[in-house]
Scaffold this active site. Structure first.
Site, PDB file in Angstrom:
ATOM      1  N   GLY A 208      -0.678   6.611  -0.233  1.00 43.83           N
ATOM      2  CA  GLY A 208       0.378   5.603  -0.383  1.00 43.83           C
ATOM      3  C   GLY A 208       0.903   5.183   0.979  1.00 43.83           C
ATOM      4  O   GLY A 208       0.271   5.464   1.998  1.00 43.83           O
ATOM      5  N   ASN A 209       2.023   4.508   0.991  1.00 42.68           N
ATOM      6  CA  ASN A 209       2.644   4.149   2.272  1.00 42.68           C
ATOM      7  C   ASN A 209       4.159   4.133   2.107  1.00 42.68           C
ATOM      8  O   ASN A 209       4.675   4.359   1.015  1.00 42.68           O
ATOM      9  CB  ASN A 209       2.101   2.807   2.774  1.00 42.68           C
ATOM     10  CG  ASN A 209       2.376   1.687   1.806  1.00 42.68           C
ATOM     11  OD1 ASN A 209       3.525   1.349   1.551  1.00 42.68           O
ATOM     12  ND2 ASN A 209       1.311   1.123   1.222  1.00 42.68           N
ATOM     13  N   ARG A 210       4.854   3.872   3.218  1.00 43.38           N
ATOM     14  CA  ARG A 210       6.312   4.045   3.226  1.00 43.38           C
ATOM     15  C   ARG A 210       7.092   2.809   2.786  1.00 43.38           C
ATOM     16  O   ARG A 210       8.298   2.753   2.956  1.00 43.38           O
ATOM     17  CB  ARG A 210       6.775   4.411   4.638  1.00 43.38           C
ATOM     18  CG  ARG A 210       6.217   5.711   5.139  1.00 43.38           C
ATOM     19  CD  ARG A 210       6.744   5.991   6.534  1.00 43.38           C
ATOM     20  NE  ARG A 210       5.924   6.983   7.227  1.00 43.38           N
ATOM     21  CZ  ARG A 210       6.025   8.280   7.043  1.00 43.38           C
ATOM     22  NH1 ARG A 210       6.910   8.757   6.196  1.00 43.38           N
ATOM     23  NH2 ARG A 210       5.249   9.115   7.707  1.00 43.38           N
ATOM     24  N   SER A 211       6.434   1.816   2.238  1.00 44.96           N
ATOM     25  CA  SER A 211       7.158   0.607   1.828  1.00 44.96           C
ATOM     26  C   SER A 211       8.193   0.940   0.746  1.00 44.96           C
ATOM     27  O   SER A 211       7.915   1.692  -0.192  1.00 44.96           O
ATOM     28  CB  SER A 211       6.162  -0.415   1.259  1.00 44.96           C
ATOM     29  OG  SER A 211       6.866  -1.435   0.597  1.00 44.96           O
ATOM     30  N   ALA A 276       3.058  -3.959   0.244  1.00 42.99           N
ATOM     31  CA  ALA A 276       2.217  -3.244   1.204  1.00 42.99           C
ATOM     32  C   ALA A 276       1.088  -2.614   0.392  1.00 42.99           C
ATOM     33  O   ALA A 276       1.143  -1.435   0.009  1.00 42.99           O
ATOM     34  CB  ALA A 276       3.029  -2.185   1.920  1.00 42.99           C
TER      35      ALA A 276
END
Ligand code: CTP
Length: 401
Positions: A208-211, A276
């Site tokens: 995943g990512n930090r969005s 994102a």
């Protein structure tokens, strides 16, 4: 949402349907509106001013002068109102208002109105059908008032037919949709996506990512508050839109986001893709939890669909807006993305230690569009950025002020 913080004068005239006004006031207050009740003297026979005062949290006004001989200023009341609703509007009160007769406080407020005035008529079916009533309704309409049609059903007289005051829920719906239709983006369909995507490795792990999704959510909320029909396709974000008119579609993976976006894209006028989206996903996701074994482990990754590029290829009449998050050469990369993905506009932002962009409440963005406009904005909240982005789209692509 459209009633949030609206000042409403509820004018009650003397008919049996006045008892429903207690519920009506509650619904207005629940929707975030401020309500002041003005009653005709005969309305007191059907519902008590005390009940309405408690529910509206305001004094209920009936006469030109209160018991201490203070004047109830009808002009100030009318100026205070963002909208006036006469409910129930009896045949008598409508006749007076159609003729400009001013023998009670409510009539005086009506004649001083500067806002929209809605009428919810209520009477027996023969009274409703009478040519005099019909012509009064016509006059009120021609004078710019809005009529909320009476409903059919059982009447207090025992007869059955048209003449019942619209149910409080329907009155609220009617007013909300009328107010929405007057907003600048009424009739426009928007698609917004936001948040990260999670790409499953196994049932418990993901890439995943930090969005946070905050910018896209702020855009969707702002669009809805300006009357647009908005579908927000939101990845796994901890946040949600506040505006209940946003059509929220929750997804998890890039593939699900792709499918949800393409489903509504054909019908939309503008698509704003802030998400994102993961660029790669594990080539296979294990059905069961992967156990640790060797010291090293590698994951084979496959490219996901580039949703924005795909929508750029399918573009017909849509205005397509992308975001570009970079760490360096931001404007250069952003302009290249605009061309490569067939966009009309791109919102560029840079992530750095000083301006993390992801997860934060504030950001600095630059808007670039295909008409060679380049606008730098100062460091501001994501809500303010949402307004800037929407203003740019309105001014440069929709011809709306
Ligand atoms: N985007 C998308 N689908 C993807 C990747 C990106 O729709 N699989 C969209 C984003 O929502 C954004 C724009 O493309 O509006 C640019 O995303 P960004 O991550 O900045 O760039 P990428 O196109 O992924 O390219 P790169 O990672 O090489 O910078």
């Amino acid at each position: 949402m459209v009633l949030q913080n609206k000042n409403i004068v509820l004018g009650i005239s003397g008919g049996i349907a006045a008892y429903k006004c207690a519920h009506l006031v509650r619904l207005f207050v629940k929707a975030g509106a401020h309500v002041k009740v003005v009653m005709t003297p005969s309305a007191k026979e059907f519902v008590t001013p005390g009940t309405l005062s408690v529910l509206s949290k305001n004094e209920v006004l009936i006469d030109f002068f209160d018991i201490r001989s203070n004047w109830n200023n009808h002009v100030q009341l009318a100026e205070w109102a963002d909208l006036i609703l006469i409910a129930p509007a009896t045949a008598n009160t409508m006749a007076k208002m159609a003729q400009g007769i001013c023998d009670n406080l409510l009539c005086a407020v009506y004649l001083s109105a500067r806002s929209k005035v809605y009428f919810a008529p209520a009477m027996d079916l023969d009274m409703y059908q009478h040519p005099s009533t019909k012509s009064n309704l016509e006059t009120l309409k021609n004078n710019g008032n809005i009529i909320i049609p009476a409903e059919s059903g059982e009447l207090a007289s025992g007869l059955s037919g048209e003449g019942r005051m619209a149910e409080p829920e329907n009155i609220i719906k009617f007013i909300e949709s009328d107010l929405l239709s007057a907003l600048p983006l009424a009739g426009k369909q928007f698609l917004v996506n936001a948040g990260p995507t999670y790409e499953a490795i196994d049932p418990v792990r993901f890439i995943g990512n930090r969005s946070s999704g905050k910018t896209g959510i702020a855009i969707a909320d702002e669009l809805a508050s300006q009357g647009a029909a908005v579908t927000l396709v939101l990845g796994p974000s901890a946040y949600s839109p506040k505006n209940k008119n946003v059509n929220l579609v929750r997804v998890e993976s890039a593939q699900q986001m792709y499918e949800a976006c393409t489903k509504v894209y054909d019908q939309c006028d503008v698509a704003i893709l802030t998400a994102a989206v993961a660029d790669y996903k594990p080539s296979t996701a294990s059905d069961i939890k992967i156990k640790k074994k060797e010291n090293e482990m590698s994951l084979e990754l496959t490219k996901t669909n580039d949703i924005l590029a795909e929508l750029g290829r399918k573009k017909k009449k849509q205005i397509l807006v992308g975001f570009a998050l970079e760490t360096n050469d931001t404007l250069d990369y952003a302009s290249k993305k605009m061309v490569a993905k067939n966009l009309d506009m791109v919102v560029a932002n840079t992530t750095s230690e000083k301006n993390p962009a992801f997860g934060a409440d504030f950001n600095t963005v630059t808007i670039i569009d295909k008409h060679n406009n380049l606008v730098n904005f100062e460091f501001k909240s994501k809500q303010e950025i949402a307004v800037d982005v929407i203003n740019h789209i309105k001014a440069h692509f929709l011809n709306i002020k």
